[in-house]
Design a protein around this motif. Sequence first.
Motif, PDB file in Angstrom:
ATOM      1  N   THR A 124      -2.679   0.196 -14.286  1.00 14.34           N
ATOM      2  CA  THR A 124      -1.300   0.178 -13.801  1.00 14.34           C
ATOM      3  C   THR A 124      -0.961   1.503 -13.118  1.00 14.34           C
ATOM      4  OG1 THR A 124       1.033   0.064 -14.456  1.00 14.34           O
ATOM      5  CG2 THR A 124      -0.497   0.934 -16.076  1.00 14.34           C
ATOM      6  N   THR A 125      -0.030   1.429 -12.193  1.00 13.83           N
ATOM      7  CA  THR A 125       0.458   2.639 -11.528  1.00 13.83           C
ATOM      8  C   THR A 125       1.407   3.426 -12.424  1.00 13.83           C
ATOM      9  OG1 THR A 125       2.351   1.457 -10.571  1.00 13.83           O
ATOM     10  CG2 THR A 125       0.318   1.537  -9.260  1.00 13.83           C
ATOM     11  N   GLY A 126       1.872   2.807 -13.484  1.00 13.14           N
ATOM     12  CA  GLY A 126       2.831   3.451 -14.364  1.00 13.14           C
ATOM     13  C   GLY A 126       4.264   3.309 -13.891  1.00 13.14           C
ATOM     14  N   LYS A 127       4.462   2.566 -12.799  1.00 14.36           N
ATOM     15  CA  LYS A 127       5.805   2.347 -12.256  1.00 14.36           C
ATOM     16  C   LYS A 127       6.162   0.864 -12.375  1.00 14.36           C
ATOM     17  CE  LYS A 127       5.383   6.076  -8.863  1.00 14.36           C
ATOM     18  NZ  LYS A 127       5.451   6.423  -7.408  1.00 14.36           N
ATOM     19  N   LYS A 128       7.456   0.581 -12.244  1.00 16.60           N
ATOM     20  CA  LYS A 128       7.883  -0.813 -12.212  1.00 16.60           C
ATOM     21  C   LYS A 128       7.301  -1.505 -10.976  1.00 16.60           C
ATOM     22  CE  LYS A 128      12.412  -0.387 -14.495  1.00 16.60           C
ATOM     23  NZ  LYS A 128      12.138  -1.340 -15.597  1.00 16.60           N
ATOM     24  N   LEU A 186      -5.944  -4.049  -4.034  1.00 18.96           N
ATOM     25  CA  LEU A 186      -5.728  -2.679  -3.595  1.00 18.96           C
ATOM     26  C   LEU A 186      -6.106  -1.726  -4.721  1.00 18.96           C
ATOM     27  CD1 LEU A 186      -2.209  -3.091  -1.925  1.00 18.96           C
ATOM     28  CD2 LEU A 186      -4.422  -3.022  -0.767  1.00 18.96           C
ATOM     29  N   SER A 187      -6.411  -0.482  -4.367  1.00 13.96           N
ATOM     30  CA  SER A 187      -6.694   0.497  -5.418  1.00 13.96           C
ATOM     31  C   SER A 187      -5.438   0.762  -6.237  1.00 13.96           C
ATOM     32  CB  SER A 187      -7.219   1.795  -4.810  1.00 13.96           C
ATOM     33  OG  SER A 187      -6.238   2.386  -3.971  1.00 13.96           O
ATOM     34  N   ALA A 188      -4.287   0.654  -5.583  1.00 11.38           N
ATOM     35  CA  ALA A 188      -2.999   0.769  -6.264  1.00 11.38           C
ATOM     36  C   ALA A 188      -1.999  -0.056  -5.478  1.00 11.38           C
ATOM     37  CB  ALA A 188      -2.542   2.224  -6.356  1.00 11.38           C
ATOM     38  N   CYS A 189      -1.232  -0.899  -6.167  1.00 13.25           N
ATOM     39  CA  CYS A 189      -0.317  -1.826  -5.501  1.00 13.25           C
ATOM     40  C   CYS A 189       1.095  -1.620  -6.016  1.00 13.25           C
ATOM     41  CB  CYS A 189      -0.765  -3.267  -5.763  1.00 13.25           C
ATOM     42  SG  CYS A 189       0.361  -4.513  -5.076  1.00 13.25           S
ATOM     43  N   ARG A 190       2.002  -1.311  -5.132  1.00 16.43           N
ATOM     44  CA  ARG A 190       3.372  -1.095  -5.596  1.00 16.43           C
ATOM     45  C   ARG A 190       4.084  -2.419  -5.875  1.00 16.43           C
ATOM     46  NH1 ARG A 190       7.041   1.097  -0.505  1.00 16.43           N
ATOM     47  NH2 ARG A 190       7.003  -0.798   0.745  1.00 16.43           N
ATOM     48  N   PHE A 191       3.608  -3.514  -5.285  1.00 17.21           N
ATOM     49  CA  PHE A 191       4.247  -4.806  -5.516  1.00 17.21           C
ATOM     50  C   PHE A 191       4.022  -5.293  -6.945  1.00 17.21           C
ATOM     51  CE2 PHE A 191       3.826  -9.537  -5.395  1.00 17.21           C
ATOM     52  CZ  PHE A 191       5.168  -9.828  -5.221  1.00 17.21           C
ATOM     53  N   SER A 192       2.763  -5.203  -7.419  1.00 17.88           N
ATOM     54  CA  SER A 192       2.432  -5.732  -8.740  1.00 17.88           C
ATOM     55  C   SER A 192       2.305  -4.660  -9.807  1.00 17.88           C
ATOM     56  CB  SER A 192       1.111  -6.506  -8.674  1.00 17.88           C
ATOM     57  OG  SER A 192       0.042  -5.607  -8.434  1.00 17.88           O
ATOM     58  N   THR A 239       0.820  -1.213   0.000  1.00 14.03           N
ATOM     59  CA  THR A 239       0.000   0.000   0.000  1.00 14.03           C
ATOM     60  C   THR A 239       0.851   1.260   0.000  1.00 14.03           C
ATOM     61  OG1 THR A 239      -0.052   0.097   2.419  1.00 14.03           O
ATOM     62  CG2 THR A 239      -1.802  -1.170   1.331  1.00 14.03           C
ATOM     63  N   GLY A 240       2.096   1.132   0.471  1.00 12.46           N
ATOM     64  CA  GLY A 240       2.938   2.308   0.647  1.00 12.46           C
ATOM     65  C   GLY A 240       2.819   2.913   2.032  1.00 12.46           C
ATOM     66  N   PHE A 241       1.822   2.469   2.826  1.00  7.88           N
ATOM     67  CA  PHE A 241       1.666   2.955   4.195  1.00  7.88           C
ATOM     68  C   PHE A 241       2.638   2.227   5.126  1.00  7.88           C
ATOM     69  CE2 PHE A 241      -2.887   3.419   2.704  1.00  7.88           C
ATOM     70  CZ  PHE A 241      -2.857   4.800   2.626  1.00  7.88           C
ATOM     71  N   TYR A 242       2.949   2.875   6.244  1.00  6.44           N
ATOM     72  CA  TYR A 242       3.599   2.145   7.320  1.00  6.44           C
ATOM     73  C   TYR A 242       2.621   1.098   7.844  1.00  6.44           C
ATOM     74  CZ  TYR A 242       7.673   5.194   7.904  1.00  6.44           C
ATOM     75  OH  TYR A 242       8.846   5.867   7.714  1.00  6.44           O
ATOM     76  N   SER A 243       3.150   0.006   8.385  1.00  2.00           N
ATOM     77  CA  SER A 243       2.300  -0.991   9.019  1.00  2.00           C
ATOM     78  C   SER A 243       3.069  -1.664  10.150  1.00  2.00           C
ATOM     79  CB  SER A 243       1.805  -2.040   8.018  1.00  2.00           C
ATOM     80  OG  SER A 243       2.876  -2.835   7.547  1.00  2.00           O
ATOM     81  N   SER A 244       2.319  -2.249  11.079  1.00  2.00           N
ATOM     82  CA  SER A 244       2.912  -2.908  12.239  1.00  2.00           C
ATOM     83  C   SER A 244       2.635  -4.400  12.172  1.00  2.00           C
ATOM     84  CB  SER A 244       2.325  -2.335  13.541  1.00  2.00           C
ATOM     85  OG  SER A 244       2.660  -0.972  13.670  1.00  2.00           O
TER      86      SER A 244
END
Length: 460
Positions: free
Chosen positions: A401-405, A386-392, A289-294
């Motif tokens: 797509t997020t437009g990123k790798k 997710l609405s946007a996933c940095r992993f995939s 998600t890009g958020f911090y998590s615990s």
Amino acid sequence: MKALKPLLMSGREVLPLVEGGKGVAVSNGESSGAWAAAGGVGTFSGVNADSYDESGHIIPQVYHGKTRRERHHELIAYGIRGAVAQARMAHERSNGQGRIHMNVLWEMGGAEAILHGALEGAKGLIHGVTCGAGMPYRIAEIAARYGCHYYPIVSSARAFRALWLRAYQKFRDNLGGIVYEDPWLAGGHNGLSNSEDPQRPEDPFPRVLALRQMLNSFGLQAVPIIMAGGVWWLSEWEDWLDNPDLGPIAFQFGTRPLLTEESPISMAWKRKLLTLKEGDVFLNQFSPTGFYSSGVKNPFMLELMARSERQVAFLPKPVGEHAAEFPVGPRGRPVYLTETDRQRAQSWVAQGFTTALKTPDSTLVFVTPEKAEQILQDQIDCMGCLSACRFSNWSQNEEGTTGKKADPRSYCIQKTLQAVSHTDDCENQLMFAGHNAYRFASDPYYAGGFIPTVKQLVER
């Protein structure tokens, strides 16, 4: 200790005790219904909730679509069916007591479609919706449409101000309360802003007081604030009760209900909670998600930490100190590292981490061929949770797509949360927990491995 006074929430007087709505089958209709039956507010998770067949068995969430978009639509259908099933179960278990809320993440895939489907399909059974993980501007409008109360989750007065001025002031009557979630102590995803230091926790009292003062300035003196994150025993918060400066206050318990008889998590997970030590819960930024998590610092988390440590910056052409050639990929195409980083990379290769994966930040991370294959397969199998996933690099926008790798330093959150919720594997999967989870091991209440019912915990 002061006696707890009932509080008006979602149209009924209840104990000011709220069950936190933990995601992906960790807070379900059975646990939330039991919490409501005890007189509080039970919260089931509307994030990829379980649904059941005619025999009462959980329906595995298997995806058949050939494209991410097709699988995303399947995910939404699963989500609606599961949320309705959990709402009905919670309603039955509550015996008409307390209140039932549904928790969703604004940044989960298909959040709005799932909200509409669940609130329509379980009309009258869900009394409130809590929503965080992002800035849920439209949650007020959606809740009001179904005669439901809404409870935004924020970590600062500034965040609520933005929500109120942009959207919520139009739906004043449906605002049931505000969940203040401590961004340093809460489990799961945390609302740390760029201006806050993850290594320097702040006292929640001044932050909640600032939130109350802002609410008062909007004429919301009667709207309760729900303190979430770091709450263990209410005796430790006695000065918050009947405090005229704070106004009406309730307390949310997210980690504590994990260790109850009605909690749907495995016994392996419950036993694990009884062994945690202080510091075993780790605030990190590995989430897609890009958020911090615990999460609990188990082998799953340790592998992510080690993976990111095996990382060097590269350039596609030699520039300055980045002049040391290094072959990458099956064809051995060269990239350029500093000489120091080249030597580090060679040492990792010698240890078996022979595959270098590129990240969106122009770095290489080194993993074993087996891990590289797993990462690639998980990225291919993405179902848009997710609405946007940095992993995939999935996004639910028109481009998909997020437009990123895709980022190999992260993980498929849907896959691991489904696994930890439905198997006994709590070592090699993500275990979210609040930072007070270590207290299970030292709290006399749990001596000898005692696991209370929800009713016993609420009474205690």
